[in-house]
Design an enzyme around this catalytic site. Structure first.
Site: not given
Ligand code: NAD
Ligand code: DAU
Length: 351
Positions: A134, A161
């Site tokens: 992602e 992230k």
């Protein structure tokens, strides 16, 4: 094989528990230390098969706590860290971004700082960050994410992230910390928390509840059997090159609606009900804000350099997953009857 002491963070979660089980069984000469804070997503029931193994230790603790992590590094002489602990659900990151910043960014930097402080000249050490596809953003109808694709995270989860990936690379470039990173597509299989698409649908079919499809249902994900992810992590940990990134994917793209149709048909078969029964539960609901349209991984690098390819095909994997949830009703019931019930009801009453 030389003995090693490896810290696995987030080992009581979905992917972490598969990885811990694999490593404990495959490497009896290693010491595997599983550090997990046991948030709503952590569950020691996932680790029953290895809990008494002599080469396994569980430690409860928070990766964001510097004093605790310092003491952990003093207690154990870690050769490597495989870092999976994270807040992992995109919908939760939309309603509560701060916990994602704290765990995924601050927690990762806390681990990096202590690895840097305790690991001397870094000889024989490795910090492995387990990350997500992602971070690369969203694709159109065609194309794939490569390791060289520019980062373009779009949800608080993926931004957290991406940030932690950047920080791991920064510690490599600035301080020389040995690192690897892998970016993986959507996992599925046993022990996945039933807020994620596949176990949520399985649970709702069983309960005869609506199957909420966000938006038009044509959002596309690449699905990977969780056991294949665990073997890829093991391989990268042992054979990946210092400083490198590896994309991991299933070469298994599905539009959400097609995947849910397939799952409905599998569940009808397993529940012994007429084909088409579960599909009647499908309900289109309000879309996820900022919903990424399509993810797809080009996993050529890990195939050519390390010889890894996914082994479990979708038809087999979906059936094994559905059977596992049906055969593990107590595991599912323990989760869905607790705090998750309130979360589920709020989540879908808003839609
Ligand atoms: P999960 O939510 O099932 O498990 C996360 C684990 O981390 C839980 O056991 C939780 O208790 C623990 N944890 C959370 N905060 C912590 C803290 N502050 N200190 C210590 N432990 C803490 O997640 P998952 O799906 O198993 O994902 C694991 C990792 O893999 C994550 O880093 C995620 O970003 C990444 N990833 C997941 C997928 C996927 O499809 N699930 C795909 C690619 C990458
Ligand atoms: O791509 C890797 C990522 O995959 C991981 O990094 C994340 O940790 C993991 O949660 C997963 O993220 P997604 O957002 O893709 O997974 P989720 O299961 O939440 O949703 C999958 C798709 O299904 C997505 O397009 C949203 C949609 N969806 C999801 C739920 C929960 C629905 O249509 N209805 C639902 O009820």
């Amino acid at each position: 094989m030389a003995s090693k002491t490896i810290l696995i963070t987030g080992g009581a979660g979905f992917i972490g528990s598969h990885l811990v089980t694999l490593m404990v069984n495959k490497y009896p000469e290693y010491k595997i230390v599983n550090l997990d804070h046991l948030t709503y997503a952590g569950n020691l029931e996932n680790l029953k098969s290895v809990e008494n193994a002599p080469n396994y230790t569980f430690v409860k603790g928070d990766i964001t706590d510097p004093k605790f992590i310092d003491e952990l590094f003093q207690t154990y002489s870690f050769d490597g860290i495989i870092h999976l602990a994270a807040e992992s659900h995109v919908d939760r990151s939309i309603t509560n971004p701060m916990s994602f910043i704290e765990t995924n960014i601050v927690g990762t930097v806390n681990l990096l700082n202590h690895a840097k402080a305790h690991w001397g000249d870094f000889e024989g050490k490795l910090f492995y960050h387990v990350s997500t596809d992602e971070v690369y953003g969203s694709l159109g109808e065609t194309g794939f994410f490569l390791e060289t694709t520019a980062y373009d995270p779009r949800s608080p989860y993926s931004a957290s992230k991406a940030s932690s990936d950047h920080l791991v690379r920064a510690y490599h470039h600035t301080y020389g910390l040995p690192i690897v990173i892998s970016n993986c597509s959507n996992n599925y299989g046993p022990y996945q928390f039933p807020e994620k698409l596949i176990p949520l649908m399985i649970n709702n079919i069983q309960q005869n509840k609506p199957l909420p499809i966000y938006g038009d249902g044509k959002y596309t994900r690449d699905w990977l059997w969780v056991g294949d992810h665990a073997t890829a992590i093991d391989l990268i940990y042992h054979e990946g090159k210092n400083g490198e990134t590896y994309n991991i994917g299933g070469n298994n793209e599905w539009k959400n609606i097609d995947l849910v149709h397939q799952l409905c048909d599998v569940m009808d078969g397993l529940l012994g009900q007429e084909q088409g029964t579960a599909r009647k539960l499908i309900t289109f609901v309000k879309d996820r804000p900022g919903h990424d349209r399509r993810y797809a991984i080009d996993a050529t690098k890990i195939k050519e350099e390390l010889g890894w390819e996914p082994q479990v095909q979708a038809a087999e994997g979906l059936k094994m997953t559905a059977e596992w949830y049906l055969n593990n009703a107590e595991w599912l019931n323990n989760i869905t009857s607790g705090a998750y019930k309130a979360y589920y009801e709020k989540q879908y009453s808003d839609r």
